[in-house]
Design an enzyme around this catalytic site. Sequence first.
Site, PDB file in Angstrom:
ATOM      1  CD  GLU A  10      -1.184  -0.436   3.647  1.00 18.57           C
ATOM      2  OE1 GLU A  10      -0.791   0.047   4.896  1.00 18.57           O
ATOM      3  OE2 GLU A  10      -2.417  -0.569   3.439  1.00 18.57           O
ATOM      4  CG  HIS A  38      -2.409   0.033   7.621  1.00 22.30           C
ATOM      5  ND1 HIS A  38      -2.337  -0.860   6.780  1.00 22.30           N
ATOM      6  CD2 HIS A  38      -3.500  -0.502   8.490  1.00 22.30           C
ATOM      7  CE1 HIS A  38      -2.899  -2.006   6.852  1.00 22.30           C
ATOM      8  NE2 HIS A  38      -3.585  -1.950   8.078  1.00 22.30           N
TER       9      HIS A  38
END
Length: 301
Positions: A209, A248
């Site tokens: 990511e 995150h």
Amino acid sequence: MSILIDKNTKAIVQGITGKAALFHTRQMLDAGTQIVAGVTPGKAGQVVEGVPVYNTVRDAVKATGANASVIYVPARFAADSIMEAVDAELPLVICITEHIPVLDMVKVRRYMQGKKTRLLGPNCPGLLTPNQAKLGITPTSVAKPGHVGLVSRSGTLTYEAAFQLTNAGIGQTTTVGIGGDPVKDMDFIDVLKLFKADPDTLAVFLIGEIGGTAEEEAAKWIRENMPEKPVAAFIAGRQAPPGKRMGHAGAIISGGKGTAADKVAALNAAGIPVAETVAHIGDTMVKLLKEKGLYEKCHTC
């Protein structure tokens, strides 16, 4: 075969008497995992789901010979729980807990230096070796045994990727969720080394990511060290607007580095195909396996 856990793993659940830990202990037992002990300070002597509870990790290890631990304690106690498991010299610790302060994890990383413990997480879904064992929260229903290793920074995408691979007839050796926090122990390369050494893992799917440079570093390592095992990938955040933060804590783009474009370019340069969207994960892996002549070996009805 598998990596990190299998049917012979003997595990401890730290925080076993908590609501979330109890739920997932049942799930792990149903998956065939050997949960040999639980740990909750002050509750030694209790039995939970047929599992004896001890006051300390050291007591649990001494009584059962456990060689792994999974942690479900609240964030404010998580760092101490990890260090307790390190002190007990457990080879493998998985920390599921999220929202652990970064400075707490900096302290943990420093404490672990020179010790024998390998830590997965925090803020991760843990490990699943289909039909053998799981430590964490990955649902067993999405996976089946096979020859593709799966490693991911995203918990939810770990499940989605396993689901798509399974639906395409592609089973997995082990699914590994490394977590997306900025300070952790095991990263992509650590897991890739284990997949490289596992003779049953014939190919790997990697899910990254935006934020950080772990994917770029993994691409370089794969190109230089694992040419014999094909790798496909997906990068979450490719469609995110500029400046958009992902969920995150590690998914932060800074200094112009860590963009989705950077990661895709690095992976492509290493010969690693990247799925255009999350819906193309399964198709991308199948196409690569066919190109490499591994589809028949990896496909099971």
